[in-house]
Design a protein around this motif. Sequence first.
Motif, short mmCIF file in Angstrom:
data_model
loop_
_atom_site.label_atom_id
_atom_site.label_comp_id
_atom_site.label_asym_id
_atom_site.label_seq_id
_atom_site.Cartn_x
_atom_site.Cartn_y
_atom_site.Cartn_z
N MET A 46 0.82 -1.04 -0.02
CA MET A 46 -0.04 0.01 -0.06
C MET A 46 0.88 1.19 0.01
N PRO A 47 0.67 2.28 -0.96
CA PRO A 47 1.54 3.29 -0.89
C PRO A 47 1.33 4.22 0.20
N TRP A 48 2.47 4.86 0.60
CA TRP A 48 2.52 5.94 1.78
C TRP A 48 1.82 7.29 1.25
N ILE A 49 0.94 7.51 1.80
CA ILE A 49 0.46 9.13 1.58
C ILE A 49 1.27 10.07 2.26
N ASP A 50 1.72 9.87 3.57
CA ASP A 50 2.71 10.72 4.16
C ASP A 50 3.88 9.90 4.72
N PRO A 51 5.03 9.87 4.22
CA PRO A 51 6.04 8.86 4.41
C PRO A 51 6.64 9.09 5.73
N VAL A 52 6.64 10.34 6.29
CA VAL A 52 7.11 10.60 7.63
C VAL A 52 6.16 10.02 8.67
N LYS A 53 4.85 10.18 8.39
CA LYS A 53 3.88 9.38 9.61
C LYS A 53 4.18 8.03 9.41
N GLU A 54 4.17 7.63 8.10
CA GLU A 54 3.89 5.87 8.08
C GLU A 54 5.45 5.45 8.68
N ALA A 55 6.44 6.26 8.26
CA ALA A 55 7.71 5.44 8.70
C ALA A 55 7.61 5.64 10.50
N THR A 56 7.18 6.52 10.94
CA THR A 56 7.28 6.65 12.25
C THR A 56 6.27 5.41 12.93
N ALA A 57 5.17 5.50 12.24
CA ALA A 57 4.17 4.41 12.59
C ALA A 57 5.05 2.83 12.56
N TRP A 58 5.58 2.58 11.55
CA TRP A 58 6.34 1.23 11.52
C TRP A 58 7.40 1.15 12.50
N LYS A 59 8.19 2.18 12.84
CA LYS A 59 9.22 2.32 13.74
C LYS A 59 8.54 1.98 15.21
N GLU A 60 7.69 2.43 15.51
CA GLU A 60 7.07 2.35 16.82
C GLU A 60 6.29 1.09 16.95
N ARG A 61 5.86 0.49 15.79
CA ARG A 61 5.09 -1.01 15.95
C ARG A 61 6.59 -1.96 15.89
N ILE A 62 7.53 -1.81 15.62
CA ILE A 62 9.00 -2.77 15.61
C ILE A 62 9.29 -2.53 17.15
N LYS A 63 9.47 -1.30 17.75
CA LYS A 63 9.98 -1.11 18.80
C LYS A 63 9.17 -1.78 19.93
N GLY A 64 7.75 -1.80 19.70
CA GLY A 64 6.66 -2.57 20.69
C GLY A 64 6.50 -4.00 20.48
N GLY A 65 7.32 -4.54 19.27
CA GLY A 65 7.13 -6.07 19.24
C GLY A 65 5.92 -6.23 18.31
N LEU A 66 5.16 -5.26 17.78
CA LEU A 66 4.08 -5.72 17.04
C LEU A 66 4.30 -5.95 15.53
N ALA A 67 5.31 -5.84 15.06
CA ALA A 67 6.06 -6.01 13.90
C ALA A 67 7.18 -6.27 13.70
N THR A 68 7.76 -6.77 12.37
CA THR A 68 9.25 -7.16 12.15
C THR A 68 9.74 -6.13 11.01
#
Length: 505
Positions: free
Chosen positions: A416-438
Amino acid sequence: MNLLEKTIATLSPKWAMQRSRNRYVLNTYEAALPSRTHKAVRDNQGANSNVRQSAVSLREQARSLDQNNDIVIGILDKLEERVIGSRGIHIEPQPLNRNGEVNEVLAEQIRKYWAEWSIKPEVTGQYTRPTLERMLLRTWLRDGEVFIQLVKGKVAGLQHGSSIPFSMEALEPDFVPMNSLDDGKTVQGIKLNAWRKPIAYQVYLENPQESQNFSQLKEISAENMLHLAFKRRLHQVRGVSMLHGVIVRLADLKEYEESERVAARIAAAMTMYIKKGDAALYDDESDTAQRQFDIAPGAVIDDLKPGEDIGLINSNRPNTNLASFRDGQLRAAAAGTRSSYSSIARDYNGTYSAQRQELVESFEGYSVLQDCFVAQISRPIYREWLKMAIAAQIIQIPAEVDENSLFNAVYSGPAMPWIDPVKEATAWKERIKGGLATESQAIRASGFNPAEIKRRRIVEIEENREKGLKFDTDLTNSGENVANFNRSLITENDNEEREPKKAEE
């Protein structure tokens, strides 16, 4: 009739009949009853009967729209981009050792030969694998189905495109007869067993649309044939066009737009007329003479005859309601084709939240189509290719590999393309830090191969260390640097504690 109605019938049969009929009406679903405003159109035919009568007409109409209708072209193009993408369906081999770890050596070997085979995977040698996958998807959605024959080993007159003796032959649905004699065992060119499982396919040797002599058939076993069909009902053997529900709407919309364009062109060509007065004021000779009026800004026309007046033909075009009407029709077309309105209309106005909501909802529809394509096309092809590569002893299987995991792989398409890359990248970073994604999921979400990204990253980091280059994006410092950094932090903290003590003294 119940007992009461039977008793009433002995006195008044008409009353009893009306009472029984009214009670029956009250006990049924309202939508099942025809009324003045509801015709209750029903379909009591089997799935294959409907397909036999309509599938050929639907796919021929869909092909015509794909050639001439810009909206249909845009719908199918966007589905190609969202379901298959420019790189095709990415396959990441995951063969496991007996201890459960991925055997990277074997995985890299498989990736190497798979990339080589993907250059010319089909019998004509004209298409790469991503290109062929996009054409297969378009044929499936537009025509309703597509067939692929798996050609294995040495075949007379065929030279495989790589060292692995395995190729594909893509076939449009016209190659499989739709109106063949159905005897229960063969339905619309497909032979079924007692459980209605396909066991063989009847295929024309020549394209029936391009050859006059196409009556000769060959039979292909089901193990060598892939069939991807767009189905709406259980027990349906052949597919129907995905556009079946919007063909009439899109055809009418195109005709309406053409009429509006013609009306706008007529309105743009200013037309004047002379309204004459009393007929007694004119004679025959004056009526035949041609008259010209010079039209210019501020011009005054003072040579009108008595009773004459000049008028303009105004068609009230272009229609101010055309855009809103067209948008409504496109929204309905998007709902019937698993597409999104913004993608079809190329209208991307709206807030970030609104655009993302539409994108998330539409991508679930793309994921459904992608799952069907992977299940019926990508996964079987990859597994049969790997079997042939192992059988030809081109790919060697290490002894520590678990043979039951040879065909393990991760299949992924466009993310799925990123509409706002900064917000999307921050969200993925937080998910990885919280163990919710790889990390691999985050890389796939950006449309890249995790193994390739990590491999390139390692090369860059090692090269930067060798040349003494340091960047703020390189967080993998050596152990000595990290220790020095920690010691500097401790020293700074000690100095901050000592300064207040000196001030007090």
